[in-house]
Design an enzyme around this catalytic site. Structure first.
Site, PDB file in Angstrom:
ATOM      1  N   ASP A 115       0.825  -1.207   0.000  1.00  0.00           N
ATOM      2  CA  ASP A 115       0.000   0.000   0.000  1.00  0.00           C
ATOM      3  C   ASP A 115       0.861   1.259   0.000  1.00  0.00           C
ATOM      4  O   ASP A 115       0.548   2.217  -0.689  1.00  0.00           O
ATOM      5  CB  ASP A 115      -0.973   0.005   1.187  1.00  0.00           C
ATOM      6  CG  ASP A 115      -0.279  -0.255   2.520  1.00  0.00           C
ATOM      7  OD1 ASP A 115       0.810  -0.864   2.523  1.00  0.00           O
ATOM      8  OD2 ASP A 115      -0.812   0.157   3.561  1.00  0.00           O
ATOM      9  N   PHE A 167       0.306  12.195   7.147  1.00  0.00           N
ATOM     10  CA  PHE A 167      -0.230  10.937   7.659  1.00  0.00           C
ATOM     11  C   PHE A 167      -1.475  10.568   6.866  1.00  0.00           C
ATOM     12  O   PHE A 167      -2.445  11.319   6.820  1.00  0.00           O
ATOM     13  CB  PHE A 167      -0.560  11.058   9.149  1.00  0.00           C
ATOM     14  CG  PHE A 167      -0.677   9.722   9.805  1.00  0.00           C
ATOM     15  CD1 PHE A 167       0.428   9.135  10.403  1.00  0.00           C
ATOM     16  CD2 PHE A 167      -1.868   9.009   9.768  1.00  0.00           C
ATOM     17  CE1 PHE A 167       0.335   7.874  10.973  1.00  0.00           C
ATOM     18  CE2 PHE A 167      -1.970   7.753  10.327  1.00  0.00           C
ATOM     19  CZ  PHE A 167      -0.868   7.185  10.935  1.00  0.00           C
ATOM     20  N   ARG A 180      -9.218   2.025   8.021  1.00  0.00           N
ATOM     21  CA  ARG A 180      -8.849   1.217   6.848  1.00  0.00           C
ATOM     22  C   ARG A 180     -10.004   1.162   5.847  1.00  0.00           C
ATOM     23  O   ARG A 180      -9.787   1.008   4.654  1.00  0.00           O
ATOM     24  CB  ARG A 180      -8.493  -0.217   7.266  1.00  0.00           C
ATOM     25  CG  ARG A 180      -7.204  -0.352   8.055  1.00  0.00           C
ATOM     26  CD  ARG A 180      -6.790  -1.817   8.113  1.00  0.00           C
ATOM     27  NE  ARG A 180      -5.818  -2.111   9.142  1.00  0.00           N
ATOM     28  CZ  ARG A 180      -4.493  -2.010   9.019  1.00  0.00           C
ATOM     29  NH1 ARG A 180      -3.982  -1.595   7.880  1.00  0.00           N
ATOM     30  NH2 ARG A 180      -3.687  -2.321  10.008  1.00  0.00           N
TER      31      ARG A 180
END
Ligand code: PRP
Length: 199
Positions: A115, A167, A180
């Site tokens: 990812d 972030f 997620r």
């Protein structure tokens, strides 16, 4: 790949904790368009080859399953899990295998699916780990590349988006195992202490 500066935009989302807010950096729609392009790039390099995708848990799960469907042709997949020592946003560089592969990769064309590429320490460990298992070929596809954070001398063969050093959560990426399931890649912001009622 055309390089554009990615800018986050605010979107109201449900389920946020007090003091936390997210802004969409890469929308679900943009992700899906780019995934199709990545799949084409990979298939251009390996038009008729069976491809063995290896997803690095857990962040790569949505990316791998979407990419696998875009790739077409003969595709199999496996997963492994690693942890880097050190909590928070910085790691010490030590990587530990938590879950090994289920099947051998000897003689196979492997596509490592990550990812995010950050310091590169995880990928450096993984590439050494895979090479020992004598695959036919190993390529790396990452959805997000935080180029400016790189420590290890590694690079991905296929990159979805280069992103700034912020972030990010969503589309598999987490903060403390949350977020997620956001469909978009988002930046996460925290309210200054005293400005929220969160614990
Ligand atoms: C992320 C990502 C990579 C690693 C990259 O995993 O999936 O494996 O960090 O960081 P690096 O380039 O600095 O080594 P994470 O540890 O967040 O686990 P997760 O996928 O389960 O969220």
């Amino acid at each position: 790949m055309a390089k554009k500066t990615l800018k986050a935009h605010t979107r109201v989302m449900k389920g946020l904790r007090p003091g936390e807010s997210v802004r969409v950096l890469i929308s679900d729609a943009r992700l899906q368009v780019r995934l199709k392009q990545l799949a084409k790039e990979i298939r251009r390099d390996f038009p008729n080859e069976p491809l063995h995708l290896i997803g690095v848990l857990k962040g790569s799960v949505f990316f791998l399953t979407d990419l696998a469907r875009d790739l077409g042709g003969e595709v199999s997949f496996d997963f492994l899990s690693v942890s880097s020592y050190g909590q928070g946003t910085d790691s010490t560089g030590e990587v530990k295998l938590i879950k090994d592969l289920d099947v051998s990769i000897e003689g196979r064309t492997v596509i490592v699916v990550e990812d995010i590429l950050d310091t590169g320490l995880t990928l450096k460990y993984l590439l050494r780990f895979f090479e020992e298992k004598k695959p036919k070929d190993v390529r790396v596809v990452v959805l997000l590349d935080k180029v400016e954070r790189r420590i290890a001398d590694v690079r991905a063969d296929y990159v979805g988006f280069e992103i700034p050093n912020e972030f990010v959560v969503g589309y598999g990426l987490d903060f403390d195992e949350r977020y997620r399931n956001l469909p978009d890649v988002c930046t996460l912001q925290f309210a200054p202490k005293g400005k929220s009622k969160s614990a």
